[in-house]
Write a protein that holds these residues in place. Structure first.
Motif, mmCIF file in Angstrom:
data_model
loop_
_atom_site.group_PDB
_atom_site.id
_atom_site.type_symbol
_atom_site.label_atom_id
_atom_site.label_comp_id
_atom_site.label_asym_id
_atom_site.label_seq_id
_atom_site.Cartn_x
_atom_site.Cartn_y
_atom_site.Cartn_z
ATOM 1 N N ASP A 40 -5.110 6.280 -3.583
ATOM 2 C CA ASP A 40 -6.423 6.704 -4.093
ATOM 3 C C ASP A 40 -6.406 6.739 -5.621
ATOM 4 O OD1 ASP A 40 -7.280 7.006 -1.530
ATOM 5 O OD2 ASP A 40 -7.258 9.201 -1.526
ATOM 6 N N MET A 68 0.830 -1.206 0.000
ATOM 7 C CA MET A 68 0.000 0.000 0.000
ATOM 8 C C MET A 68 0.868 1.262 0.000
ATOM 9 S SD MET A 68 -3.239 -0.697 0.037
ATOM 10 C CE MET A 68 -4.086 0.668 0.834
ATOM 11 N N TYR A 69 0.416 2.243 -0.744
ATOM 12 C CA TYR A 69 1.146 3.489 -0.838
ATOM 13 C C TYR A 69 0.525 4.503 0.114
ATOM 14 C CZ TYR A 69 3.144 1.542 -5.037
ATOM 15 O OH TYR A 69 3.803 0.754 -5.908
ATOM 16 N N ALA A 70 1.162 5.653 0.208
ATOM 17 C CA ALA A 70 0.590 6.746 0.982
ATOM 18 C C ALA A 70 -0.739 7.153 0.358
ATOM 19 C CB ALA A 70 1.560 7.921 1.000
ATOM 20 N N GLY A 71 -1.614 7.757 1.145
ATOM 21 C CA GLY A 71 -2.990 8.079 0.784
ATOM 22 C C GLY A 71 -3.292 8.474 -0.644
ATOM 23 N N ALA A 72 -2.781 9.626 -1.093
ATOM 24 C CA ALA A 72 -3.199 10.162 -2.385
ATOM 25 C C ALA A 72 -2.771 9.260 -3.539
ATOM 26 C CB ALA A 72 -2.639 11.573 -2.577
ATOM 27 N N VAL A 73 -1.607 8.638 -3.426
ATOM 28 C CA VAL A 73 -1.141 7.754 -4.493
ATOM 29 C C VAL A 73 -2.030 6.521 -4.575
ATOM 30 C CG1 VAL A 73 0.776 6.364 -5.337
ATOM 31 C CG2 VAL A 73 1.232 8.581 -4.316
#
Lengths: 197, 197
Positions: free
Chosen positions: A8, A1-6
């Motif tokens: 998304d 999993m990536y950081a939030g915006a990426v």
């Protein structure tokens, strides 16, 4: 999993047809590394399509006004209607430069398994266009697969009462193809539809 | 060719990595038929990535603040740095749940043909991080291809002077793979790196 915006963005891209999770993350990183102006062009193209593009009121092809380019062109032969499933089929036939008539886009094909019946397609509107006697031939150009054939058969039956000649695109061997590699159904269609030389 | 806005969108989509002309037109028609809200979510995800995501000031992983989640996590082992080419490699290694150290993202690999030299990568910043003696081991996890190997060799030579142990991920047969189908290079690496049981 990536950081939030990426993540998304990967999720949104992964929901597009033909884009898998790997493709989505590849595109997301490409976006991340792209100049701001490139991404803004993509964003604006997405928005413009939703703002400007609608469906032709007469034939349901894509249009940027009430009628599509083809329906608005008085030079097209008004006595011929070619019935296709999708707007991209219009583009495919236009590419041949062989057809000068009008189109009617059904918006799909009859598919009982997918829950698409005749009432979900623009068939009523087609019958409406045939009512005034201008049209002298209807060419059915639905896809040569089960759904497309079912739709063609259904339409042919509906149109019989109107006494307008109905034709269907020929099925057979693709030009440039290899007889050896043709599937049995295509080959038997080609035999059935053989022409004298 | 389609009407203006649709063709513009197909052109923009076709410029994304892994999306060909057919895929681009498929996505464009999907967009055309999608509810407005879905397209707005995609548009906003694209904008947010450009607005919020930047690169970690220390390791160049993706981040939404000055430091990435891993660099901001004091529980990570500060004496280990794993050097990778891209942020997605960080994600791949995190997925193993085996590694508790820090990372350093080079931003690519040395590739003379593609015109990427050591100065185009975050190598200087890596050397800076190693200066204070906290780091006890550098694990080089660049890709096992020509560019990745060249980068690993270059880094190992640069780091020799610092007297910090440098290791490289093992090359060999993929777990679950089939010896019969392994390519010669992988198989000879697996032989070279054989371990006593």
């Amino acid at each position: 999993m990536y950081a939030g915006a990426v993540q998304d963005l990967i999720d949104e891209l992964g929901a597009l047809p033909g884009v898998g999770p790997k493709g989505a993350s590849r595109i997301a990183f490409h976006i991340l590394n792209s100049p701001q102006a490139d991404v803004e062009r993509l964003i604006s193209a997405l928005g413009e399509v939703k703002r400007r593009v609608r469906f032709c009121e007469r034939c349901f092809n894509i249009a940027e006004g009430p009628l599509c380019d083809i329906c608005s062109d008085a030079r097209r032969d008004q006595s011929l209607i070619c019935v296709v499933e999708e707007p991209k089929d219009v583009v495919a036939i236009e590419r041949t430069r062989e057809y000068r008539g009008l189109y009617h886009v059904l918006g799909g094909a009859i598919d009982p398994i997918g829950g698409i019946g005749p009432d979900d397609l623009h068939i009523r509107e087609l019958l409406g266009r045939l009512a005034d006697g201008t049209v002298k031939e209807v060419i059915i150009a639905t896809d040569p697969n089960i759904e497309g054939e079912a739709t063609a058969t259904y339409l042919a039956r509906q149109l019989r009462a109107l006494e307008i000649p109905v034709t269907r695109l020929a099925s057979g061997l693709p030009v440039g193809g290899d007889l050896e590699y043709a599937d049995e159904i295509t080959l038997s269609r080609a035999l059935e539809g053989r022409r004298s030389l």
